[in-house]
Design a protein around this motif. Structure first.
Motif, PDB file in Angstrom:
ATOM      1  N   LEU A 199     -16.572  22.804  -8.402  1.00 25.79           N
ATOM      2  CA  LEU A 199     -16.145  24.087  -8.928  1.00 25.79           C
ATOM      3  C   LEU A 199     -16.457  25.172  -7.896  1.00 25.79           C
ATOM      4  N   PRO A 200     -15.630  26.196  -7.828  1.00 22.46           N
ATOM      5  CA  PRO A 200     -15.832  27.190  -6.776  1.00 22.46           C
ATOM      6  C   PRO A 200     -17.103  28.006  -6.978  1.00 22.46           C
ATOM      7  N   ARG A 201     -17.674  28.433  -5.876  1.00 22.91           N
ATOM      8  CA  ARG A 201     -18.829  29.344  -5.882  1.00 22.91           C
ATOM      9  C   ARG A 201     -18.488  30.516  -4.993  1.00 22.91           C
ATOM     10  N   LEU A 202     -19.182  31.605  -5.220  1.00 29.32           N
ATOM     11  CA  LEU A 202     -19.088  32.742  -4.297  1.00 29.32           C
ATOM     12  C   LEU A 202     -20.269  32.676  -3.351  1.00 29.32           C
ATOM     13  N   ARG A 203     -20.094  33.177  -2.146  1.00 27.86           N
ATOM     14  CA  ARG A 203     -21.228  33.301  -1.231  1.00 27.86           C
ATOM     15  C   ARG A 203     -21.217  34.720  -0.674  1.00 27.86           C
ATOM     16  N   MET A 204     -22.386  35.285  -0.556  1.00 33.56           N
ATOM     17  CA  MET A 204     -22.514  36.668  -0.103  1.00 33.56           C
ATOM     18  C   MET A 204     -23.573  36.718   1.002  1.00 33.56           C
ATOM     19  N   ILE A 205     -23.170  37.146   2.186  1.00 37.53           N
ATOM     20  CA  ILE A 205     -24.163  37.355   3.247  1.00 37.53           C
ATOM     21  C   ILE A 205     -24.191  38.852   3.533  1.00 37.53           C
ATOM     22  N   THR A 206     -25.348  39.444   3.421  1.00 37.94           N
ATOM     23  CA  THR A 206     -25.468  40.877   3.662  1.00 37.94           C
ATOM     24  C   THR A 206     -26.470  41.135   4.773  1.00 37.94           C
ATOM     25  N   ALA A 207     -26.029  41.853   5.794  1.00 33.48           N
ATOM     26  CA  ALA A 207     -26.959  42.295   6.840  1.00 33.48           C
ATOM     27  C   ALA A 207     -27.370  43.726   6.498  1.00 33.48           C
ATOM     28  N   ILE A 208     -28.667  43.946   6.396  1.00 28.95           N
ATOM     29  CA  ILE A 208     -29.166  45.286   6.052  1.00 28.95           C
ATOM     30  C   ILE A 208     -29.834  45.877   7.294  1.00 28.95           C
ATOM     31  N   VAL A 209     -29.351  47.027   7.711  1.00 26.84           N
ATOM     32  CA  VAL A 209     -29.890  47.676   8.907  1.00 26.84           C
ATOM     33  C   VAL A 209     -30.395  49.058   8.514  1.00 26.84           C
ATOM     34  N   GLN A 210     -31.632  49.345   8.834  1.00 28.28           N
ATOM     35  CA  GLN A 210     -32.154  50.696   8.582  1.00 28.28           C
ATOM     36  C   GLN A 210     -32.125  51.433   9.920  1.00 28.28           C
ATOM     37  N   TRP A 215     -27.802  50.715   6.123  1.00 23.03           N
ATOM     38  CA  TRP A 215     -26.428  50.220   6.254  1.00 23.03           C
ATOM     39  C   TRP A 215     -26.346  48.818   5.670  1.00 23.03           C
ATOM     40  N   PHE A 216     -25.340  48.620   4.810  1.00 23.57           N
ATOM     41  CA  PHE A 216     -25.102  47.297   4.232  1.00 23.57           C
ATOM     42  C   PHE A 216     -23.801  46.737   4.814  1.00 23.57           C
ATOM     43  N   PHE A 217     -23.902  45.624   5.504  1.00 26.52           N
ATOM     44  CA  PHE A 217     -22.706  44.916   5.999  1.00 26.52           C
ATOM     45  C   PHE A 217     -22.598  43.662   5.142  1.00 26.52           C
ATOM     46  N   LYS A 218     -21.712  43.717   4.154  1.00 24.64           N
ATOM     47  CA  LYS A 218     -21.699  42.654   3.156  1.00 24.64           C
ATOM     48  C   LYS A 218     -20.428  41.803   3.260  1.00 24.64           C
ATOM     49  N   LEU A 219     -20.631  40.521   3.541  1.00 21.14           N
ATOM     50  CA  LEU A 219     -19.514  39.575   3.619  1.00 21.14           C
ATOM     51  C   LEU A 219     -19.480  38.809   2.304  1.00 21.14           C
ATOM     52  N   LEU A 220     -18.327  38.854   1.639  1.00 21.36           N
ATOM     53  CA  LEU A 220     -18.240  38.240   0.314  1.00 21.36           C
ATOM     54  C   LEU A 220     -16.940  37.460   0.190  1.00 21.36           C
ATOM     55  N   GLY A 221     -17.041  36.289  -0.351  1.00 27.01           N
ATOM     56  CA  GLY A 221     -15.855  35.475  -0.580  1.00 27.01           C
ATOM     57  C   GLY A 221     -16.265  34.163  -1.197  1.00 27.01           C
ATOM     58  N   THR A 222     -15.328  33.232  -1.261  1.00 25.40           N
ATOM     59  CA  THR A 222     -15.713  31.926  -1.798  1.00 25.40           C
ATOM     60  C   THR A 222     -16.654  31.260  -0.801  1.00 25.40           C
ATOM     61  N   ASP A 223     -17.402  30.318  -1.307  1.00 26.98           N
ATOM     62  CA  ASP A 223     -18.373  29.612  -0.475  1.00 26.98           C
ATOM     63  C   ASP A 223     -17.696  28.997   0.746  1.00 26.98           C
ATOM     64  N   LEU A 227     -26.842  34.628  -0.159  1.00 27.63           N
ATOM     65  CA  LEU A 227     -26.897  34.164  -1.551  1.00 27.63           C
ATOM     66  C   LEU A 227     -25.621  33.414  -1.920  1.00 27.63           C
ATOM     67  N   VAL A 228     -25.781  32.437  -2.768  1.00 31.82           N
ATOM     68  CA  VAL A 228     -24.638  31.672  -3.271  1.00 31.82           C
ATOM     69  C   VAL A 228     -24.659  31.745  -4.786  1.00 31.82           C
ATOM     70  N   SER A 229     -23.496  31.928  -5.384  1.00 29.61           N
ATOM     71  CA  SER A 229     -23.454  32.021  -6.844  1.00 29.61           C
ATOM     72  C   SER A 229     -23.651  30.644  -7.464  1.00 29.61           C
ATOM     73  N   VAL A 230     -23.954  30.616  -8.744  1.00 24.64           N
ATOM     74  CA  VAL A 230     -23.943  29.330  -9.444  1.00 24.64           C
ATOM     75  C   VAL A 230     -22.473  28.919  -9.559  1.00 24.64           C
ATOM     76  N   PRO A 231     -22.182  27.627  -9.693  1.00 21.54           N
ATOM     77  CA  PRO A 231     -20.787  27.223  -9.736  1.00 21.54           C
ATOM     78  C   PRO A 231     -20.076  27.858 -10.931  1.00 21.54           C
ATOM     79  N   LEU A 232     -19.086  28.616 -10.676  1.00 16.16           N
ATOM     80  CA  LEU A 232     -18.288  29.297 -11.698  1.00 16.16           C
ATOM     81  C   LEU A 232     -19.170  30.002 -12.720  1.00 16.16           C
TER      82      LEU A 232
END
Lengths: 415, 353
Positions: B32-43, B49-57, B170-175
């Motif tokens: 089942l699909p999951r989402l994955r989110m990688i965020t680079a936080i720069v102060q 600054w939040f550089f947030k990459l979001l999409g399916t795993d 971070l990775v979401s739980v499946p669906l």
């Protein structure tokens, strides 16, 4: 006739006197052992071992501390535990089992040398019998108790328990007919640089790296936790410090290793694989597959398994929290137990303080898998589990009788 | 069982036969699909600054190396007009600023779309623990709040030419299967994504369907179909993050048509897989019981048809509900409608502007 009788009577007296003499010798010998001062000294040593064993949990996990401090004859205690600043070195100290044995001998000797059986002393005797039984109960528990865990995903079944902290390298040849052939190498044999060969192993195993506690990290900029399934398979192990008893999360050491598989008796490398208990604990587990002489084998580092002749199926798992908080209120596993060997097939619930007792084992609700997707049961096999109950019962009864006598004497005096 | 004897022979290699492990439940097989989110936080310069990459795993895993290159290319200029510059990897398209965002960058990873957003916020937004906790809730986790010492599982520090960055992966739980158990999760701020950034969609309206005069709250589109007295309602609702999860939602829909709640295993048996645009989706159809009791003589039999899928941080629901007979008649049109839904490509969206 009377003479004969006389002789017999004299001989009897003589034998009785000899016995008394021997008994006096034994009592004389036992007297120092039965000393109350020794009892106090042993109790003081017990305080020290408990104190140092508690402090030792700053450095080691609870299982190691229990093994080294409380289930041992001697232990080397670091000086810094007692002086609170960094001093190198350690000193030997009697371990829990030695102290327990000495207390046991002390108590028995005291009874043999000092105590006389009278009705008024029944209470004291019962109390001491309770203490004695408690000490023996700990011995039975220490020697024979096995603690394991069982993970079950909701909608799935479990047929084995595993022992966290005890590792094995399993080489599995998937078979037909619902059975697999498994060869296990105990974790104690996994020593870096050593080559493991055995008639039952399809290849030789060389341990390149062994990390007693580790985590797996993904490649790329992030190291997502949890890793996704493809990331787990490609992840690399990273060393972590050993878990200590003061870890607020009460985690356990999760080992990883890199092993090279070589053709039996040769230097020819078949494959080099990263194996990790992490890969065995995720769902679905990841096993490394190698093919030797046309046969496929799965290799996995895992906690030692113990297969059961019964199946526990998790039908539902409930995890309730206190309103408006994330504090767990109740875990509850609705399971179906199927044991063909005992003709059992029944539904039941396991929840906090309501364990399942089956086939000599007790299944406690212990934890839940991440994201509430399944339950974790603690499985305890302890042939001596009843002993502490009996011991406490005896001691309680002893106190009741003893203080009952005192009360009745007091009442007789004043009334 | 011979395996039971293993414990007695601790340091010896042993061999035994074991039964094969029982099969895992369908949902544990990770298809089942999951989402994955990688965020680079720069102060930097008093801003976070939040550089947030979001999409399916699948997409984000394929994009993690190019994302690392992107982060390495960041340059903080000190210039107020263009405080940060970067080099975009090939195929990444910067769609410019919107709302509080400095940029929204779109790309594809392994054929699936993903989105990188760049958002500068004040120093008060720099609490990593609070951010990680909130993002985890959005991704369907309902466990206890994270303790500070648990952060190391999710946050990794890297040194870059411009200074230190924290990367949260971070990775979401499946669906979001079991999400939604905590009703208070909804009280948290749901997303820093400003309102109005839900993407437009293209679709073909089936014959006889029309836009409803009374739009349903929370829905971006409300349609109706069927005869005047028994119209069924069709809604499209993108909800941020977990959106209650599969079990909770399915049982709520079942309750709406008069059916009893069911277990996850059974829910999965009802799920039919389909694809909306390029996104894997699940389709459910529930019809309530016939009302033959006296007290319910007037209540019609109800049906509910729902398509559910994940897309870039949102759970999308396309739902048809109403009279069972009308719903059955409209089902082919509903499927055609769902099949016609497209998330416009850049060129198409440009035209709309």
């Amino acid at each position: 006739m009377s003479q004969t009788l006389d002789v017999t009577a004299r001989g009897g007296r003589s034998s009785s006197a000899e016995t008394r003499g021997a008994w006096e010798t034994v009592r004389w010998l036992l007297k120092p052992v039965a000393s109350l001062k020794l009892t106090v000294a042993l109790f003081a040593l017990c305080f020290v071992i408990v104190f140092c064993g508690t402090l030792a949990q700053r450095d080691h996990g609870i299982q190691i501390v229990v093994r080294d401090y409380f289930r041992s004859a001697f232990v080397w205690i670091p000086f810094r535990h007692l002086v609170f600043f960094s001093v190198p070195g350690s000193f030997p100290f009697p371990g829990g089992w030695l102290l327990g044995a000495l207390l046991l001998i002390n108590l028995l000797a005291a009874h043999l040398t000092r105590f006389r059986f009278t009705v008024q002393r029944i209470g004291i005797l019962l109390m001491h019998a309770g203490v004695l039984l408690l000490l023996l109960g700990e011995l039975v528990t220490g020697l024979f108790q096995v603690e394991s865990r069982m993970d079950i995903l909701e909608g799935s079944s479990a047929i084995y328990v595993y022992q966290p902290g005890t590792v094995e390298l399993a080489i599995v040849r998937p078979g037909s007919g619902g059975q697999d052939e498994t060869v296990v190498v105990p974790g104690g044999l996994l020593k870096v640089g050593e080559r493991i060969g055995h008639a039952d192993l399809p290849f030789d195993v060389v341990v390149d790296e062994y990390l007693p506690n580790s985590r797996l990290v993904g490649r790329g900029i992030g190291n997502s936790q949890p890793l996704t399934h493809p990331q787990w398979a490609a992840a690399v192990p990273e060393k972590l410090p050993l878990v200590t008893g003061t870890d607020p999360n009460q985690q356990i050491d999760v080992p990883s290793a890199t092993v090279t598989l070589k053709k039996k008796g040769t230097e020819e490398t078949i494959a080099t694989e990263v194996v990790s208990v992490w890969l065995d604990r995720i769902m679905p587990p990841i096993a490394r597959t190698v093919t030797v002489d046309g046969k496929a084998y799965e290799i996995a580092l895992r906690f030692r398994r113990n297969y059961k002749p019964f199946t526990i199926h998790l039908e539902d798992f409930q995890h309730e929290k206190y309103l408006k908080t994330n504090i767990p209120k109740d875990f509850r596993s609705e399971v179906r137990l199927e044991d063909p060997s005992r003709g059992e097939n029944r539904r039941l619930a396991i929840w906090m303080n309501h364990p399942l007792r089956h086939a000599g084992e007790t299944f406690y609700q212990a934890d839940f898998r991440p994201d509430n997707m399944g339950t974790v049961l603690q499985v305890v096999r302890n042939p001596g589990w009843l002993i502490p109950y009996i011991a406490c019962g005896l001691a309680a009864m002893g106190m009741l009788v003893h203080f009952g006598f005192i009360l009745s004497r007091f009442l007789n005096r004043i009334l | 069982m011979s395996a039971g004897l293993v414990g007695c022979e601790e340091e010896q290699i042993s061999r035994y036969s074991t039964p094969k492990d029982p099969p895992l439940p369908a949902w544990a097989n990770d298809d089942l699909p999951r989402l994955r989110m990688i965020t680079a936080i720069v102060q930097h310069d008093g801003k976070v600054w939040f550089f947030k990459l979001l999409g399916t795993d699948v997409a984000v895993t394929a994009l993690s190396e190019p994302f690392a290159d992107f982060v390495r290319s960041l340059k903080f200029t000190g210039n107020e007009d263009k405080p940060v510059q970067w080099t975009l990897p090939e195929g990444w398209v910067d769609k410019g600023p919107s709302g509080t965002r400095t940029a929204t960058i779109q790309m594809k990873g392994n054929g699936q779309p993903a989105e990188l957003t760049v958002t500068p916020l004040g120093p008060e937004a720099g609490d990593v623990l609070a951010n990680v906790h909130r993002w985890r809730q959005q991704l369907g986790y309902t466990g206890p709040a994270l303790a500070p010492d648990q952060l190391e599982r999710y946050v990794f520090e890297h040194k870059m030419p411009f200074g230190k960055i924290s990367v949260v992966d971070l990775v979401s739980v499946p669906l979001n299967l079991k999400a939604g158990a905590d009703p208070h999760a909804a009280e948290e701020p749901v997303d820093e994504r400003p309102a109005g950034t839900i993407p437009k969609i293209d679709y073909t309206l089936p014959e006889g369907w029309e836009k409803s005069e009374r739009p349903t709250p929370m829905s971006m589109l409300t349609l109706s179909a069927g005869p005047a007295e028994q119209k069924v309602s069709i809604t499209i609702s993108p909800m941020p993050g977990a959106a209650g999860g599969l079990t909770e939602n399915v049982n709520r829909w079942r309750g709406q048509v008069g059916l009893k709640p069911i277990k996850l295993e059974e829910i999965l048996q009802h799920a039919r897989k389909m694809v909306v645009d390029t996104y894997p989706a699940v389709y459910f159809r529930f019809t309530g019981p016939e009302r033959d009791g006296e007290s319910n003589a007037q209540a019609p039999q109800k049906s509910i048809l729902v398509v559910m899928f994940l897309r870039e941080g949102f759970t999308w629901f396309i739902k048809l509900s109403g009279d069972a007979k009308v719903a059955a008649a409209e089902e082919p049109a509903f499927i055609r409608f769902v099949d016609s839904i497209r998330f416009p490509t850049e060129a198409a969206e440009g035209k709309q502007r």
